[in-house]
Design a protein around this motif. Structure first.
Motif, PDB file in Angstrom:
ATOM      1  N   LEU A 270     -39.014   7.203  24.597  1.00  0.00           N
ATOM      2  CA  LEU A 270     -40.100   8.176  24.406  1.00  0.00           C
ATOM      3  C   LEU A 270     -39.860   9.060  23.184  1.00  0.00           C
ATOM      4  O   LEU A 270     -40.825   9.482  22.523  1.00  0.00           O
ATOM      5  CB  LEU A 270     -40.244   9.039  25.662  1.00  0.00           C
ATOM      6  N   MET A 271     -38.611   9.347  22.847  1.00  0.00           N
ATOM      7  CA  MET A 271     -38.319  10.102  21.630  1.00  0.00           C
ATOM      8  C   MET A 271     -38.741   9.312  20.393  1.00  0.00           C
ATOM      9  O   MET A 271     -39.339   9.857  19.451  1.00  0.00           O
ATOM     10  CB  MET A 271     -36.827  10.420  21.571  1.00  0.00           C
ATOM     11  N   THR A 272     -38.446   8.014  20.388  1.00  0.00           N
ATOM     12  CA  THR A 272     -38.908   7.167  19.278  1.00  0.00           C
ATOM     13  C   THR A 272     -40.436   7.120  19.234  1.00  0.00           C
ATOM     14  O   THR A 272     -41.035   7.096  18.149  1.00  0.00           O
ATOM     15  CB  THR A 272     -38.333   5.748  19.437  1.00  0.00           C
ATOM     16  N   ILE A 273     -41.074   7.112  20.403  1.00  0.00           N
ATOM     17  CA  ILE A 273     -42.542   7.112  20.449  1.00  0.00           C
ATOM     18  C   ILE A 273     -43.099   8.405  19.856  1.00  0.00           C
ATOM     19  O   ILE A 273     -44.105   8.392  19.136  1.00  0.00           O
ATOM     20  CB  ILE A 273     -43.025   6.908  21.895  1.00  0.00           C
ATOM     21  N   ARG A 274     -42.449   9.535  20.145  1.00  0.00           N
ATOM     22  CA  ARG A 274     -42.914  10.802  19.557  1.00  0.00           C
ATOM     23  C   ARG A 274     -42.782  10.789  18.036  1.00  0.00           C
ATOM     24  O   ARG A 274     -43.669  11.280  17.321  1.00  0.00           O
ATOM     25  CB  ARG A 274     -42.135  11.962  20.180  1.00  0.00           C
ATOM     26  N   HIS A 275     -41.690  10.232  17.535  1.00  0.00           N
ATOM     27  CA  HIS A 275     -41.554  10.097  16.076  1.00  0.00           C
ATOM     28  C   HIS A 275     -42.647   9.187  15.498  1.00  0.00           C
ATOM     29  O   HIS A 275     -43.182   9.457  14.413  1.00  0.00           O
ATOM     30  CB  HIS A 275     -40.170   9.538  15.730  1.00  0.00           C
TER      31      HIS A 275
END
Length: 389
Positions: A270-275
């Motif tokens: 999800l952190m990669t998705i936010r980026h």
């Protein structure tokens, strides 16, 4: 003979000591007075002669110079200052040698003049520090400026999308996978909350069973007429307490594994998705900016802005595509890891619960061995007596 003596006197050496000063002579005062008189009045060229021969040469080597004429020698007071006692103080260059040198006003003035002409030689370090500080300040100012421009464009694009005035780039397949992941994470978090509540309640029941078993044991010793009945119940409660601790170990292992899956593996994706979403917003903002500039006039200044906007557009497009690829790969591996982990943990949870409520102690122990669940010794969670002090 007299001429020979004069020739020797004319070429007589003046003794010099190791410091470069003239040796101490008994006739210093008389020589200084004669020299001072010569400097004031000038020599009589009619009475001088030039010795062409060397030391001890013949008298015939003397050439009269009565026909030579020239200007008189000028009086130079600085020349006389050299023969006097040196002024107090040491020269900087000769301090290490222990030599006293006279102070010269002319040298001081030349040094000051050189300093005025070359100020950078003395202030090199100061100028270098100032240049470094100025460069850091300029870099910070540029970074703040770029951040402000980028924030303004992204905010403008976000509001345009919310009010339906702007367009956005959408990957339907990827967006659907992201929505499924967020929904899955929310449901798994609910499983964690319920399983944690089950552990809390079941642990309280096990502690109650343990206390009840201790009470039955005490009463069996104090009540001879009911010793057998209290004894049976005490053994049953102790057996249930032992099986309950085994079940608690299995549930704790289940909760720990699911927690790692939800709060580490899924959260990393999800952190990669936010980026990725931020990169998508920046890409759309610079794309809209380029479209607006392309619809405007095409003068020289506008062409320069369009070229710069195209560079920014390509840069953010590459970033957006790279992050989109990273999200797709992470979603694929996350799905495989989730299936593998949850298959093992759900099987453990089912077998442990079934064996416990069926009263099958042997199957419960085999389940713990099969899934490599290690039970904590009783009282390990309690702080030691040293920690309580």
């Amino acid at each position: 003979m007299a001429d020979n003596i004069m020739s020797k006197a004319a070429t007589m050496e003046i003794p010099i000591n190791s410091n470069g000063d003239t040796g101490t002579l008994t006739e210093d005062d008389s020589l200084e007075q004669d020299l001072q008189q010569v400097m004031v009045s000038g020599p009589n060229l009619n009475e001088t002669s030039i010795v062409s021969g060397g030391y001890g040469g013949p008298a015939g080597g003397i050439i009269p110079t009565s026909s030579i004429k020239g200007p008189g020698v000028r009086y130079n007071p600085e020349y006389l200052d050299r023969g006097r006692a040196p002024a107090p103080g040491l020269d900087i260059r000769m301090k290490s040698r222990g030599v006293n040198l006279p102070y010269s006003n002319a040298s001081a003035s030349r040094l000051a003049h050189h300093t005025n002409q070359h100020p950078g030689s003395l202030n090199h370090n100061t100028n270098s520090t100032e240049e470094v500080s100025r460069g850091v300040a300029v870099e910070k100012l540029d970074s703040v400026k770029k951040w402000g421009i980028n924030t303004y464009k992204c905010t403008k694009q976000m509001f345009s999308e919310k009010f339906g005035r702007g367009s956005r780039t959408v990957d339907l397949e990827l967006e659907a996978q992201i929505d499924v992941l967020r929904d899955t994470k929310s449901k798994y978090e609910n499983i964690l909350r319920l399983a944690t509540a089950l552990i809390t309640h079941f642990q309280s029941m096990v502690q109650t069973q343990q206390a009840l078993g201790d009470t039955f044991t005490d009463l069996s010793q104090k009540s001879p007429e009911l010793q057998d009945e209290f004894g049976y119940n005490a053994e049953t409660q102790k057996l249930l307490c032992k099986n309950g601790e085994a079940l608690l170990g299995a549930i704790n292992f289940f909760v720990s594994s699911v927690n790692t899956l939800v709060n580490k593996t899924m959260e990393d994706t999800l952190m990669t998705i936010r980026h990725y979403e931020n990169a998508r917003l920046e890409f759309d903002a610079y794309r809209s900016d380029l479209e607006e500039l392309s619809l405007g006039p095409r003068d020289a200044a506008a062409m320069v802005r369009i070229e710069m906007a195209q560079q920014e557009y390509h840069t953010h497009r590459e970033k957006y595509e790279r992050l989109r690829s990273d999200v797709s790969i992470k979603l694929k591996f996350l799905e495989e890891n989730k299936v593998k982990v949850m298959h093992k943990q759900l099987l453990l949870f089912h077998n442990a619960i079934s064996a416990y409520f069926a009263g099958n102690q042997q199957q419960l122990e085999q389940t713990l061995i099969q899934f490599n669940v290690k039970l904590k010794p009783p009282g390990s969670d309690k702080p030691s007596w040293l920690e309580e002090q």
